[in-house]
Design an enzyme around this catalytic site. Structure first.
Site, PDB file in Angstrom:
ATOM      1  N   ARG A  68       0.816  -1.217   0.000  1.00  0.00           N
ATOM      2  CA  ARG A  68       0.000   0.000   0.000  1.00  0.00           C
ATOM      3  C   ARG A  68       0.846   1.262   0.000  1.00  0.00           C
ATOM      4  O   ARG A  68       0.399   2.317  -0.432  1.00  0.00           O
ATOM      5  CB  ARG A  68      -0.991  -0.019   1.164  1.00  0.00           C
ATOM      6  CG  ARG A  68      -2.095  -1.060   0.963  1.00  0.00           C
ATOM      7  CD  ARG A  68      -3.081  -1.055   2.123  1.00  0.00           C
ATOM      8  NE  ARG A  68      -3.692  -2.338   2.277  1.00  0.00           N
ATOM      9  CZ  ARG A  68      -3.232  -3.295   3.094  1.00  0.00           C
ATOM     10  NH1 ARG A  68      -2.161  -3.099   3.825  1.00  0.00           N
ATOM     11  NH2 ARG A  68      -3.855  -4.442   3.169  1.00  0.00           N
ATOM     12  N   GLU A 105       5.051 -10.957  14.473  1.00  0.00           N
ATOM     13  CA  GLU A 105       4.486 -11.577  15.677  1.00  0.00           C
ATOM     14  C   GLU A 105       4.708 -13.083  15.654  1.00  0.00           C
ATOM     15  O   GLU A 105       5.032 -13.692  16.663  1.00  0.00           O
ATOM     16  CB  GLU A 105       2.992 -11.251  15.765  1.00  0.00           C
ATOM     17  CG  GLU A 105       2.390 -11.623  17.098  1.00  0.00           C
ATOM     18  CD  GLU A 105       0.946 -11.164  17.220  1.00  0.00           C
ATOM     19  OE1 GLU A 105       0.330 -11.520  18.224  1.00  0.00           O
ATOM     20  OE2 GLU A 105       0.453 -10.465  16.311  1.00  0.00           O
TER      21      GLU A 105
END
Length: 185
Positions: A68, A105
């Protein structure tokens, strides 16, 4: 008396929150509605362009983070009359690259940049859509610095400060500019 909403408030009303995506408990901040409405898209890009047209803030090149960051970065670079370079996920660039791996993560990811994307001494604006944990932007900063460039600022539409990324990036010495802050929302 009629008051005009701030750019922050105006853009916030056009960011869609998608609960429990991509995982339960996550409040995903979807910027695609900002891109769909030409007036909203113009307000958003103008906020960045006006900042980086200022003396002392103008970059030599804009670098956008996959994917993006490409949308916003390319438009800002075009409006400023400077070049644009993509920082891609590993394996997407055809020429000689430098790479940087960062922790997620669950696991890790690697981003790459063509070795001729920037020159030593270039002043670079690094753009993405949002700052969450800061890992992608930090990796992009390191890549650009490996090639001798100076990242003058990290920019994003959205900051999610509760995830710690903006603090991590600022603590590393990277100034940040974001348009919408979703702290505590």
């Amino acid at each position: 008396m009629h008051t005009t909403p701030s750019v922050n408030d105006y853009l916030r009303t056009h960011i869609r929150t998608v609960p429990d995506w991509p995982a339960p408990g996550v409040q995903f901040r979807d910027i695609t509605p900002l891109l769909q409405d030409p007036q909203v898209f113009r307000v958003m890009t103008d906020a960045f362009v006006h900042r980086y047209m200022q003396r002392g803030m103008r970059p030599d090149v804009v670098a956008g983070l996959d994917a993006r960051g490409f949308i916003l970065g390319a438009v800002v670079a075009h409006e400023l009359g400077v070049g644009f370079v993509p920082i891609r996920k590993k394996g997407k660039l055809p020429f000689t690259t430098v790479e940087e791996t960062y922790e997620l993560e669950y696991g890790s990811a690697t981003v790459e940049l063509h070795t001729d994307a920037v020159k030593a001494g270039d002043r670079v604006l690094l753009i993405d859509d949002l700052i969450a944990t800061g890992g992608t932007m930090m990796a992009g900063k390191r890549l650009l610095e490996k090639l001798g460039a100076t990242v003058i600022e990290g920019a994003a539409i959205v900051d999610l400060p509760e995830l710690g990324g903006s603090t991590l990036l600022r603590d590393s010495g990277l100034p940040l500019f974001t348009l919408v802050d979703f702290a505590g929302h």
